[in-house]
Design a protein around this motif. Structure first.
Motif, PDB file in Angstrom:
ATOM      1  N   ASP A  11      -2.936  -5.755   3.192  1.00 50.22           N
ATOM      2  CA  ASP A  11      -3.663  -5.640   1.927  1.00 50.22           C
ATOM      3  C   ASP A  11      -2.676  -5.490   0.777  1.00 50.22           C
ATOM      4  O   ASP A  11      -1.470  -5.356   0.980  1.00 50.22           O
ATOM      5  CB  ASP A  11      -4.655  -4.476   1.964  1.00 50.22           C
ATOM      6  N   LEU A  12      -3.197  -5.521  -0.445  1.00 51.72           N
ATOM      7  CA  LEU A  12      -2.346  -5.434  -1.634  1.00 51.72           C
ATOM      8  C   LEU A  12      -1.677  -4.067  -1.775  1.00 51.72           C
ATOM      9  O   LEU A  12      -0.556  -3.979  -2.277  1.00 51.72           O
ATOM     10  CB  LEU A  12      -3.163  -5.739  -2.890  1.00 51.72           C
ATOM     11  N   ASP A  13      -2.343  -3.013  -1.329  1.00 46.58           N
ATOM     12  CA  ASP A  13      -1.736  -1.678  -1.411  1.00 46.58           C
ATOM     13  C   ASP A  13      -0.455  -1.611  -0.584  1.00 46.58           C
ATOM     14  O   ASP A  13       0.552  -1.054  -1.019  1.00 46.58           O
ATOM     15  CB  ASP A  13      -2.716  -0.599  -0.947  1.00 46.58           C
ATOM     16  N   GLU A  14      -0.492  -2.173   0.611  1.00 47.35           N
ATOM     17  CA  GLU A  14       0.691  -2.200   1.479  1.00 47.35           C
ATOM     18  C   GLU A  14       1.799  -3.039   0.842  1.00 47.35           C
ATOM     19  O   GLU A  14       2.965  -2.666   0.858  1.00 47.35           O
ATOM     20  CB  GLU A  14       0.295  -2.763   2.845  1.00 47.35           C
ATOM     21  N   LEU A  15       1.430  -4.160   0.241  1.00 49.05           N
ATOM     22  CA  LEU A  15       2.396  -5.035  -0.432  1.00 49.05           C
ATOM     23  C   LEU A  15       3.088  -4.298  -1.583  1.00 49.05           C
ATOM     24  O   LEU A  15       4.312  -4.309  -1.703  1.00 49.05           O
ATOM     25  CB  LEU A  15       1.673  -6.283  -0.939  1.00 49.05           C
ATOM     26  N   LEU A  16       2.301  -3.628  -2.435  1.00 51.01           N
ATOM     27  CA  LEU A  16       2.866  -2.916  -3.590  1.00 51.01           C
ATOM     28  C   LEU A  16       3.731  -1.739  -3.160  1.00 51.01           C
ATOM     29  O   LEU A  16       4.766  -1.471  -3.774  1.00 51.01           O
ATOM     30  CB  LEU A  16       1.755  -2.466  -4.526  1.00 51.01           C
ATOM     31  N   ALA A  17       3.347  -1.043  -2.099  1.00 53.50           N
ATOM     32  CA  ALA A  17       4.163   0.068  -1.596  1.00 53.50           C
ATOM     33  C   ALA A  17       5.502  -0.452  -1.093  1.00 53.50           C
ATOM     34  O   ALA A  17       6.554   0.158  -1.347  1.00 53.50           O
ATOM     35  CB  ALA A  17       3.418   0.809  -0.493  1.00 53.50           C
ATOM     36  N   ASP A  18       5.492  -1.583  -0.397  1.00 49.31           N
ATOM     37  CA  ASP A  18       6.733  -2.180   0.101  1.00 49.31           C
ATOM     38  C   ASP A  18       7.597  -2.676  -1.057  1.00 49.31           C
ATOM     39  O   ASP A  18       8.827  -2.541  -1.026  1.00 49.31           O
ATOM     40  CB  ASP A  18       6.394  -3.322   1.055  1.00 49.31           C
TER      41      ASP A  18
END
Length: 104
Positions: A71-78
């Motif tokens: 998801d986008l949350d995982e992408l932004l955290a990375d």
């Protein structure tokens, strides 16, 4: 419509990610702390695949090593972690490259 990931307040040291929807399954990820005419504002393009994973095309460094997310949350955290790691790496001395005389 665009979505901006919150920061307090945005500065060049702490990027704010702007997520701009491109159709139903795609997004453009931008660094909101950079000007609209700055080419380094563009960070990545992301698109949801048929299996539900988000595939990412990174356009600048520093960027994460991965290109597939749930998801986008995982992408932004990375992405946040990659930027933070790059800032730490800049302060360290680069590795020495061994120099050897040419072979005869």
């Amino acid at each position: 419509m665009s979505i901006v990931a919150p920061t307090d307040p945005p500065s060049p040291a702490t990027p704010a990610w702007e997520i701009v929807p491109l159709g139903h399954t795609g997004w453009r990820i931008c660094d909101a702390t950079r000007g609209h005419t700055d080419p380094s504002r563009m960070v990545a393009y992301a698109e949801k695949s048929e299996i539900g994973a988000i595939e990412v095309l990174w356009l600048r460094s520093p960027c994460p090593n991965r290109s597939r997310y749930r998801d986008l949350d995982e992408l932004l955290a990375d992405l946040d972690a990659a930027v933070a790691a790059a800032e730490v790496d800049r302060s360290t001395r680069p590795f020495e490259i061994p120099h050897f005389p040419p072979e005869k």
